[in-house]
Enzyme design. Sequence first.
Site, PDB file in Angstrom:
ATOM      1  CB  SER A 295      -0.698   0.193   1.242  1.00 50.64           C
ATOM      2  OG  SER A 295      -0.045   0.047   2.448  1.00 50.64           O
TER       3      SER A 295
ATOM      4  N   GLY B 298      -4.615  -1.002   6.363  1.00 50.97           N
ATOM      5  CA  GLY B 298      -4.686  -1.545   7.681  1.00 50.97           C
ATOM      6  C   GLY B 298      -6.166  -1.053   8.325  1.00 50.97           C
TER       7      GLY B 298
ATOM      8  CB  CYS C  63       1.015  -5.522   2.044  1.00 50.49           C
ATOM      9  SG  CYS C  63      -0.074  -4.449   2.831  1.00 50.49           S
ATOM     10  CG  ASN C  64       2.737  -8.863   7.411  1.00 54.77           C
ATOM     11  OD1 ASN C  64       2.870  -9.629   7.819  1.00 54.77           O
ATOM     12  ND2 ASN C  64       3.474  -7.857   7.154  1.00 54.77           N
TER      13      ASN C  64
ATOM     14  CB  CYS D  38       2.943  -3.929   9.534  1.00 64.69           C
ATOM     15  SG  CYS D  38       2.865  -2.499   8.521  1.00 64.69           S
TER      16      CYS D  38
ATOM     17  CG  HIS E  16       4.376   0.800   6.418  1.00 65.56           C
ATOM     18  ND1 HIS E  16       3.760   0.053   5.541  1.00 65.56           N
ATOM     19  CD2 HIS E  16       4.510   1.864   5.983  1.00 65.56           C
ATOM     20  CE1 HIS E  16       3.345   0.732   4.607  1.00 65.56           C
ATOM     21  NE2 HIS E  16       3.579   2.038   4.733  1.00 65.56           N
TER      22      HIS E  16
HETATM   23  N1  DGL Z   1       2.687  -2.380   5.038  1.00 66.60           N
HETATM   24  C1  DGL Z   1       1.543  -3.060   5.132  1.00 66.60           C
HETATM   25  C2  DGL Z   1       1.532  -4.397   5.994  1.00 66.60           C
HETATM   26  O1  DGL Z   1       2.278  -4.959   6.043  1.00 66.60           O
HETATM   27  C3  DGL Z   1       0.243  -2.337   5.684  1.00 66.60           C
HETATM   28  C4  DGL Z   1       0.213  -0.658   5.714  1.00 66.60           C
HETATM   29  C5  DGL Z   1      -1.120   0.137   5.657  1.00 66.60           C
HETATM   30  O2  DGL Z   1      -1.927   0.099   6.530  1.00 66.60           O
HETATM   31  O3  DGL Z   1      -1.571   0.308   4.484  1.00 66.60           O
HETATM   32  O4  DGL Z   1       0.393  -4.560   6.618  1.00 66.60           O
END
Ligand code: DGL
Length: 279
Positions: A22, A54, A85-86, A199, A201
């Site tokens: 995302s 999320g 992205c989880n 996540c 991020h």
């Molecule tokens: N990077 C994303 C993950 O691994 C989520 C970030 C978002 O909330 O968009 O879950």
Amino acid sequence: MGVRADGGSGRGGAPAILVFDSGVGGLSVLAEIRALLPAANLIFASDNAAFPYGTKTEAELLPRVSEVIDRLVARFTPDVVVVACNTASTLALPALRGRLGVPVVGVVPAIKPAAMQSRSGVIGLLATPATVRRPYTDNLIAAYAAECIVRRLGSAELVDLAERKLRGERIDRAVVSGLIAPLFEGELGGRLDTIVLACTHFPLLGEELRAAAPRALAWIDSAPAVARRVKAVLEERGRSGAAESPHPRGIAVFTAETPSVAALIPALRRVGLDETAYL
Ligand code: DGL
């Protein structure tokens, strides 16, 4: 070397790997893939038009992820798609694998290694609000951490902080401490010895998170394992292209043209993403 004008590769050249998220979280996975596969052409795709994932419902997210990934695959013809992205993987992996004619590697909470590593049996799961609630996550915990206590914390604020950090903003460590404090509350919090960064991020805030924790802990990031899986998938198909492409391409693709994209350019360059495009 068979690199196509659109950033993908011809079947004879270096492999093309599409890394999707995302937002900027996918860069934590992309950096590990680049380290392991220096000759590959990398396409990093951020669905920034729909960021953040999320806090979205499953009904909103599933069609969105499928539609954007379909368009990316059609345009860049990658050898492998990495859903970095989880939040998206724990929802959309079965649907994507059923539909796409390309191998799909997902990133899901690293519950199994955390359960194997924890001595106290008390584990923290740090993810987005959506990932901590997913049935997929419940199933991982039931399958691999049934003997452990898993304390879940969903934080959309940490996702936003990671985005800010990569845009060059200073991150207040006291804010990070406050956000993760619930993990360490009470008697159980005192026994917690392992945290799953579920996540993509969050590894980008690794320094801040370590400094904010009340003591040294094991932090589990699945990115190195994901990179190894990507390499294995390419090797199985004879597409690892190790000796090719002395100047591999790196392109960052966004779904919306916003001022934030311009602010990210230095961070993109640091991981070899020299070109920018829009879907
Ligand atoms: N990077 C994303 C993950 O691994 C989520 C970030 C978002 O909330 O968009 O879950």
